[in-house]
Design a protein around this motif. Structure first.
Motif, PDB file in Angstrom:
ATOM      1  N   ARG A  25     -26.230  -0.720  18.497  1.00  0.00           N
ATOM      2  CA  ARG A  25     -24.828  -1.115  18.355  1.00  0.00           C
ATOM      3  C   ARG A  25     -24.663  -2.125  17.223  1.00  0.00           C
ATOM      4  NH1 ARG A  25     -22.706  -2.248  24.526  1.00  0.00           N
ATOM      5  NH2 ARG A  25     -22.332  -0.076  25.088  1.00  0.00           N
ATOM      6  N   SER A  26     -25.569  -3.080  17.166  1.00  0.00           N
ATOM      7  CA  SER A  26     -25.516  -4.116  16.131  1.00  0.00           C
ATOM      8  C   SER A  26     -25.680  -3.516  14.737  1.00  0.00           C
ATOM      9  CB  SER A  26     -26.606  -5.156  16.402  1.00  0.00           C
ATOM     10  OG  SER A  26     -26.686  -6.073  15.355  1.00  0.00           O
ATOM     11  N   LYS A  27     -26.610  -2.579  14.596  1.00  0.00           N
ATOM     12  CA  LYS A  27     -26.833  -1.949  13.287  1.00  0.00           C
ATOM     13  C   LYS A  27     -25.628  -1.125  12.851  1.00  0.00           C
ATOM     14  CE  LYS A  27     -31.002  -3.338  12.313  1.00  0.00           C
ATOM     15  NZ  LYS A  27     -31.382  -3.987  11.062  1.00  0.00           N
ATOM     16  N   VAL A  28     -25.007  -0.412  13.778  1.00  0.00           N
ATOM     17  CA  VAL A  28     -23.816   0.361  13.434  1.00  0.00           C
ATOM     18  C   VAL A  28     -22.688  -0.591  13.033  1.00  0.00           C
ATOM     19  CG1 VAL A  28     -22.042   1.950  14.316  1.00  0.00           C
ATOM     20  CG2 VAL A  28     -24.468   2.403  14.769  1.00  0.00           C
ATOM     21  N   ALA A  29     -22.567  -1.709  13.729  1.00  0.00           N
ATOM     22  CA  ALA A  29     -21.560  -2.716  13.361  1.00  0.00           C
ATOM     23  C   ALA A  29     -21.856  -3.296  11.976  1.00  0.00           C
ATOM     24  CB  ALA A  29     -21.510  -3.826  14.401  1.00  0.00           C
ATOM     25  N   ASP A  30     -23.126  -3.531  11.663  1.00  0.00           N
ATOM     26  CA  ASP A  30     -23.508  -4.001  10.324  1.00  0.00           C
ATOM     27  C   ASP A  30     -23.105  -2.984   9.260  1.00  0.00           C
ATOM     28  OD1 ASP A  30     -24.625  -6.272  11.470  1.00  0.00           O
ATOM     29  OD2 ASP A  30     -26.716  -5.559  11.256  1.00  0.00           O
ATOM     30  N   CYS A  31     -23.319  -1.704   9.563  1.00  0.00           N
ATOM     31  CA  CYS A  31     -22.937  -0.648   8.621  1.00  0.00           C
ATOM     32  C   CYS A  31     -21.428  -0.673   8.382  1.00  0.00           C
ATOM     33  CB  CYS A  31     -23.368   0.720   9.148  1.00  0.00           C
ATOM     34  SG  CYS A  31     -25.148   1.001   9.135  1.00  0.00           S
ATOM     35  N   GLU A  32     -20.677  -0.889   9.430  1.00  0.00           N
ATOM     36  CA  GLU A  32     -19.223  -0.940   9.273  1.00  0.00           C
ATOM     37  C   GLU A  32     -18.817  -2.102   8.372  1.00  0.00           C
ATOM     38  OE1 GLU A  32     -15.128  -0.900  11.894  1.00  0.00           O
ATOM     39  OE2 GLU A  32     -17.056  -0.907  12.930  1.00  0.00           O
ATOM     40  N   ARG A  33     -19.438  -3.257   8.569  1.00  0.00           N
ATOM     41  CA  ARG A  33     -19.118  -4.413   7.709  1.00  0.00           C
ATOM     42  C   ARG A  33     -19.487  -4.124   6.248  1.00  0.00           C
ATOM     43  NH1 ARG A  33     -20.491  -6.992  12.390  1.00  0.00           N
ATOM     44  NH2 ARG A  33     -22.707  -7.155  11.921  1.00  0.00           N
ATOM     45  N   MET A  34     -20.654  -3.512   6.041  1.00  0.00           N
ATOM     46  CA  MET A  34     -21.066  -3.176   4.668  1.00  0.00           C
ATOM     47  C   MET A  34     -20.079  -2.223   4.011  1.00  0.00           C
ATOM     48  SD  MET A  34     -25.179  -2.644   4.821  1.00  0.00           S
ATOM     49  CE  MET A  34     -25.244  -2.365   3.052  1.00  0.00           C
ATOM     50  N   LEU A  35     -19.632  -1.242   4.790  1.00  0.00           N
ATOM     51  CA  LEU A  35     -18.670  -0.282   4.243  1.00  0.00           C
ATOM     52  C   LEU A  35     -17.344  -0.963   3.925  1.00  0.00           C
ATOM     53  CD1 LEU A  35     -17.757   2.500   3.402  1.00  0.00           C
ATOM     54  CD2 LEU A  35     -17.275   2.997   5.814  1.00  0.00           C
ATOM     55  N   GLU A  36     -16.885  -1.839   4.798  1.00  0.00           N
ATOM     56  CA  GLU A  36     -15.628  -2.551   4.529  1.00  0.00           C
ATOM     57  C   GLU A  36     -15.733  -3.368   3.244  1.00  0.00           C
ATOM     58  OE1 GLU A  36     -14.892  -4.694   8.148  1.00  0.00           O
ATOM     59  OE2 GLU A  36     -14.153  -2.900   9.172  1.00  0.00           O
ATOM     60  N   GLU A  37     -16.868  -4.009   3.026  1.00  0.00           N
ATOM     61  CA  GLU A  37     -17.074  -4.764   1.787  1.00  0.00           C
ATOM     62  C   GLU A  37     -17.083  -3.827   0.581  1.00  0.00           C
ATOM     63  OE1 GLU A  37     -20.715  -6.895   2.432  1.00  0.00           O
ATOM     64  OE2 GLU A  37     -19.822  -8.173   3.991  1.00  0.00           O
ATOM     65  N   PHE A  38     -17.741  -2.680   0.720  1.00  0.00           N
ATOM     66  CA  PHE A  38     -17.779  -1.710  -0.373  1.00  0.00           C
ATOM     67  C   PHE A  38     -16.371  -1.189  -0.657  1.00  0.00           C
ATOM     68  CE2 PHE A  38     -18.378   2.653  -2.003  1.00  0.00           C
ATOM     69  CZ  PHE A  38     -19.113   2.367  -3.142  1.00  0.00           C
ATOM     70  N   GLU A  39     -15.618  -0.869   0.404  1.00  0.00           N
ATOM     71  CA  GLU A  39     -14.256  -0.378   0.212  1.00  0.00           C
ATOM     72  C   GLU A  39     -13.380  -1.431  -0.475  1.00  0.00           C
ATOM     73  OE1 GLU A  39     -13.697   2.822   3.838  1.00  0.00           O
ATOM     74  OE2 GLU A  39     -13.397   0.686   4.271  1.00  0.00           O
ATOM     75  N   ALA A  40     -13.564  -2.690  -0.126  1.00  0.00           N
ATOM     76  CA  ALA A  40     -12.804  -3.768  -0.779  1.00  0.00           C
ATOM     77  C   ALA A  40     -13.155  -3.826  -2.264  1.00  0.00           C
ATOM     78  CB  ALA A  40     -13.091  -5.107  -0.105  1.00  0.00           C
ATOM     79  N   ASP A  41     -14.436  -3.650  -2.578  1.00  0.00           N
ATOM     80  CA  ASP A  41     -14.842  -3.638  -3.985  1.00  0.00           C
ATOM     81  C   ASP A  41     -14.270  -2.426  -4.717  1.00  0.00           C
ATOM     82  OD1 ASP A  41     -16.224  -5.985  -3.607  1.00  0.00           O
ATOM     83  OD2 ASP A  41     -18.201  -5.035  -3.470  1.00  0.00           O
ATOM     84  N   VAL A  42     -14.233  -1.281  -4.045  1.00  0.00           N
ATOM     85  CA  VAL A  42     -13.647  -0.088  -4.648  1.00  0.00           C
ATOM     86  C   VAL A  42     -12.181  -0.360  -4.960  1.00  0.00           C
ATOM     87  CG1 VAL A  42     -12.928   2.313  -4.208  1.00  0.00           C
ATOM     88  CG2 VAL A  42     -15.261   1.567  -3.608  1.00  0.00           C
ATOM     89  N   TYR A  43     -11.473  -0.924  -4.002  1.00  0.00           N
ATOM     90  CA  TYR A  43     -10.056  -1.237  -4.213  1.00  0.00           C
ATOM     91  C   TYR A  43      -9.893  -2.208  -5.396  1.00  0.00           C
ATOM     92  CZ  TYR A  43      -5.384  -3.049  -3.635  1.00  0.00           C
ATOM     93  OH  TYR A  43      -4.087  -3.440  -3.876  1.00  0.00           O
ATOM     94  N   ASP A  44     -10.677  -3.294  -5.389  1.00  0.00           N
ATOM     95  CA  ASP A  44     -10.558  -4.289  -6.467  1.00  0.00           C
ATOM     96  C   ASP A  44     -10.825  -3.663  -7.833  1.00  0.00           C
ATOM     97  OD1 ASP A  44      -9.950  -6.260  -4.657  1.00  0.00           O
ATOM     98  OD2 ASP A  44     -11.982  -7.104  -4.615  1.00  0.00           O
ATOM     99  N   ARG A  45     -11.752  -2.744  -7.918  1.00  0.00           N
ATOM    100  CA  ARG A  45     -12.131  -2.173  -9.203  1.00  0.00           C
ATOM    101  C   ARG A  45     -11.218  -1.027  -9.641  1.00  0.00           C
ATOM    102  NH1 ARG A  45     -18.001  -3.054 -10.623  1.00  0.00           N
ATOM    103  NH2 ARG A  45     -18.604  -4.799  -9.320  1.00  0.00           N
ATOM    104  N   THR A  46     -10.493  -0.455  -8.713  1.00  0.00           N
ATOM    105  CA  THR A  46      -9.641   0.678  -9.101  1.00  0.00           C
ATOM    106  C   THR A  46      -8.162   0.339  -9.007  1.00  0.00           C
ATOM    107  OG1 THR A  46      -9.728   1.594  -6.849  1.00  0.00           O
ATOM    108  CG2 THR A  46     -11.357   2.412  -8.441  1.00  0.00           C
ATOM    109  N   GLU A  47      -7.714  -0.128  -7.883  1.00  0.00           N
ATOM    110  CA  GLU A  47      -6.288  -0.382  -7.669  1.00  0.00           C
ATOM    111  C   GLU A  47      -5.916  -1.824  -7.923  1.00  0.00           C
ATOM    112  OE1 GLU A  47      -4.401   2.253  -7.021  1.00  0.00           O
ATOM    113  OE2 GLU A  47      -6.234   3.461  -6.913  1.00  0.00           O
ATOM    114  N   GLY A  48      -6.860  -2.724  -7.770  1.00  0.00           N
ATOM    115  CA  GLY A  48      -6.565  -4.124  -7.847  1.00  0.00           C
ATOM    116  C   GLY A  48      -6.544  -4.694  -9.252  1.00  0.00           C
ATOM    117  N   ARG A  49      -6.744  -3.838 -10.241  1.00  0.00           N
ATOM    118  CA  ARG A  49      -6.744  -4.319 -11.632  1.00  0.00           C
ATOM    119  C   ARG A  49      -5.339  -4.715 -12.062  1.00  0.00           C
ATOM    120  NH1 ARG A  49     -10.336   0.606 -13.929  1.00  0.00           N
ATOM    121  NH2 ARG A  49     -12.298  -0.060 -13.022  1.00  0.00           N
ATOM    122  N   PRO A  50      -5.231  -5.767 -12.845  1.00  0.00           N
ATOM    123  CA  PRO A  50      -3.904  -6.177 -13.341  1.00  0.00           C
ATOM    124  C   PRO A  50      -3.341  -5.193 -14.332  1.00  0.00           C
ATOM    125  CG  PRO A  50      -5.626  -7.734 -14.095  1.00  0.00           C
ATOM    126  CD  PRO A  50      -6.284  -6.676 -13.264  1.00  0.00           C
TER     127      PRO A  50
END
Length: 189
Positions: free
Chosen positions: A164-189
């Motif tokens: 359960r802990s490892k799956v939760a860690d994976c979810e956190r990693m994915l959320e961080e990756f998704e935030a980076d994807v957003y910042d690099r694609t949609e979040g640009r000024p």
């Protein structure tokens, strides 16, 4: 005949399926084996499978018996109500070992495939919505797999909390990756 009627993970009766399928085709043997493993069956020996006595498992075993018949085989379905302590212990430990191995597989999948996939995409600087979506689907597969294993962990195997802990860690990693994807694609000024 001594029976155990108290204690944690008490199981007073068991379902046993003994079956035979035509030996000329591995397809038939594999099909039945796959169905029984999906139910969570523990093989006592070849073509002899046991499960805790539960309504949904009885129904599942009846479906497997139907498949055995369709494949040209035969089966015997028994309910064991008086099981000696050493046999009961063998069943319980068999189920625990089986579930513990599945939890360990989930942990390994998280540590190797999932984590490495995100690390690799970061290395490649592949910050795309499509990649994030593909990884999200992998996370959903892990969640479904964990839910299935937990659903058949009738005897309280070790490894559930770590999985359960490892799956939760994976979810956190994915959320961080998704935030980076957003910042690099949609979040640009």
């Amino acid at each position: 005949m001594a029976t155990r009627r108290s204690g944690a993970n008490n199981q007073d009766s068991w379902l046993m399926l003994i079956y035979k399928v035509p030996s000329d085709s591995s397809r038939a043997r594999v099909a039945v084996w796959r169905d029984l493993k999906r139910l969570g069956g523990y093989y006592v020996q070849q073509a002899v499978c046991v499960l805790p006595d539960r309504g949904e498992l009885r129904a599942g075993l009846e479906k497997v018996r139907g498949r055995v018949t369709e494949l040209g085989g035969s089966s015997v379905f028994l309910t064991l109500t008086e099981v000696e302590d050493d046999v009961r212990d063998q069943f319980v430990e068999g189920f625990r070992d089986q579930s513990a191995k599945e939890y360990a597989e989930i942990v390994e999948e998280c540590d190797t495939k999932f984590v490495k996939e995100i690390e690799f995409e970061r290395f490649r600087e592949n910050y795309t919505f499509e990649e994030a979506e593909e990884i999200r689907q992998d996370l959903e597969k892990l969640r479904r797999w964990l839910a299935k294993v937990e659903g058949r962990d009738w005897m309280g195997a070790e490894g559930k909390e770590l999985a359960r802990s490892k799956v939760a860690d994976c979810e956190r990693m994915l959320e961080e990756f998704e935030a980076d994807v957003y910042d690099r694609t949609e979040g640009r000024p």
